[in-house]
Enzyme design. Structure first.
Site: not given
Ligand code: SIN
Length: 492
Positions: A15, A44, A115, A231, A278, A336, A360, A371, A376
């Site tokens: 990965g 990945s 995000e 997630h 998250r 996730h 990971e 995280r 990541s």
């Molecule tokens: C996502 O696109 O929601 C996941 C991104 C991540 O795990 O950092």
């Protein structure tokens, strides 16, 4: 069949972390071993989120570090967080130099998305939500062309060779059942996470912790095993184990979580609403589902061309008869990312000499209890390069003493695996209680004789049982202390 290969750095997993290591280790010979063949099967390559880096006007590595520490509930190793965030712009520049075409605005500047948990827009994407695939493609092309990098695909690493106390080789099993012993000057586990041990995951089926289980069998120290990130938005396909991810970037672009009547889900739960970290959002989605509600992600107002911005989400939704531009997407939490794993120092050394871990499967403390989004791939690139550079300059661990093989052992059959996944999902999912964890631990102990997955699950459950206070992604519903903070304020 037996063949001997002269002491390369053996990397288990191809990965982003393994490939970054392989490129940085030049000219030292590197042998990449992977279970999957070709481009697929790696977490990945499925990553949709991108890479976080403080490169926007008004942003700074200190602000990125602050958000990382807040998301991690202050459980992070602060020095490593600051290192990661300071190095992030250089990681983007390195990937661009390898040919990764990051998304740019009309004026040529990198486009920055936002995000959950990030105070500002700082996520760099390539091909919209196909970032992981684009980055992997560039790394793979470079590694395939590099004379010092060799590959063996479609093989499972089933045992580690210890000579004296040090890791000096592996035994691999090919699909036809033949085995091969490979001597190594160093063994690096870059085998990914454990999401596939849970009934619902955004990871590929191969993310089952096989490398972690090998490290455990060798007696390597563990850290933070209880911290598993869920997630909040995987596509909800009843009865399906590995679910397509619905990227958080959609919420960054204005999509909203709601119930089936269109009422916003996150109102009154967290002031950051749909972009709360998250674990907070996952628990809200989980609780709604427990109340029998269907949770939907309404992305109909997301502007722009979906083919450019969210081609992966569009394709996976359409494959299941949903057009996200016209109808809300049913979503569920899914395992996730594992913040815990084999305890490593800043260079990726485990407690077993000659055995290293990156990505990971490793835990260097950078992610803390949870995280931050899009950290990541960044960690994979930076820690892979750091260890690759260090190993290139080091000889193998002195090969003194007697040799012994450390076996991972047999695995559970498919029926028992399905049972174990459901057990972990119910007891060690987004919401946990002492009673469920204690029952699950007893069940894992009993099943431990049947397969390594049960022993690994037992280590996760035991750590979750021991931590009786909620922290980060580890939520103990039976933690009744009056002031459980959903988030700890952290001064970066
Ligand atoms: C996502 O696109 O929601 C996941 C991104 C991540 O795990 O950092």
């Amino acid at each position: 069949m037996r063949e001997a290969i002269v002491e390369p750095i053996v990397v288990v997993g191809a990965g982003i972390a393994g490939l970054s290591l392989a490129l940085a280790a030049a000219p030292a010979p590197v042998l990449l071993l992977s279970r999957s063949v070709g481009d697929g099967g790696k977490a990945s390559g499925m990553a949709q989120g991108g890479i976080a880096a403080a490169i926007g006007a008004g942003d700074s590595p200190a602000a990125h570090a602050h958000d990382t520490l807040v998301a991690g509930a202050g459980h992070n190793d602060a020095a490593r967080v600051h290192w990661l965030c300071a190095q992030a712009p250089a990681a983007i520049a390195w990937l661009a130099s390898l040919g990764v075409a990051f998304d740019r605005a009309a004026d040529g500047r990198l486009q920055l998305g936002r995000e959950g948990g990030h105070g500002v827009a700082r996520i760099v994407h390539a091909g919209g939500d196909a970032s992981g695939a684009r980055v992997m493609q560039a790394l793979r092309e470079r590694a395939r062309a590099a004379a010092h990098v060799h590959w063996r695909e479609g093989v499972d690493v089933e045992a580690l060779l210890l000579r004296g106390q040090a890791a000096r080789g592996v035994r691999v099993r090919a699909g036809d059942g033949s085995t091969c012993e490979i001597m190594a000057r160093a063994v690096v586990l870059a085998s990914g996470g454990i999401g596939a041990l849970f009934a619902r995951t955004s990871n590929p089926p191969g993310a089952d912790g096989s490398g972690l289980a090998l490290g455990i069998a060798a007696g390597a120290q563990l850290r933070d095993m209880e911290f598993v990130q869920f997630h909040p938005t995987a596509l909800d396909l009843p009865g399906v184990h590995c679910l397509p991810l619905i990227t958080e970037a959609l919420r960054g672009a204005g999509a909203r979580l709601c119930d089936e009547h269109g009422s916003p889900l996150m109102d009154g739960i967290d002031p950051r609403g749909d972009l709360a970290p998250r674990d907070v959002v996952s628990r809200a989605v989980w609780r709604a589902a427990q109340r029998g509600q269907r949770v939907l992600l309404d992305a109909r107002k997301v502007a722009g061309d979906w083919h450019e911005r969210f081609p992966t989400v569009l394709a996976s939704c359409r494959q299941h008869g949903i057009d996200p531009r016209e109808q809300p997407i049913p979503v569920t939490p899914a395992a996730h990312f594992h913040m815990g794993g084999l305890a490593v120092d800043a260079d990726g050394n485990t407690s077993v000499p000659g055995l290293h871990a990156i990505g990971e499967v490793a835990c260097n403390g950078v992610h803390g209890g949870n995280r931050l989004a899009s950290n990541s791939l960044l960690e994979g690139v930076l820690c892979g390069r750091r260890l690759g550079t260090a190993l290139a300059m080091r000889d193998g661990w002195p090969a003194r003493g007697s040799s012994r093989w450390i076996e991972r052992g047999t695995g559970l059959d498919e029926h028992r695996l399905r049972w174990l996944r459901q057990l972990l999902w119910n007891a060690a999912g987004p919401v946990r209680t002492r009673r469920d964890l204690a029952d699950a631990w007893a069940a894992c102990l009993q099943a431990g004789r049947e397969g390594w997955q049960a022993r690994l699950a037992g280590a996760i459950v035991q750590a979750a049982l021991r931590r009786d206070r909620s922290l980060g992604a580890h939520w103990r519903e039976d933690d009744t202390s009056a002031s459980i903070p959903e988030r700890m304020a952290v001064r970066a």
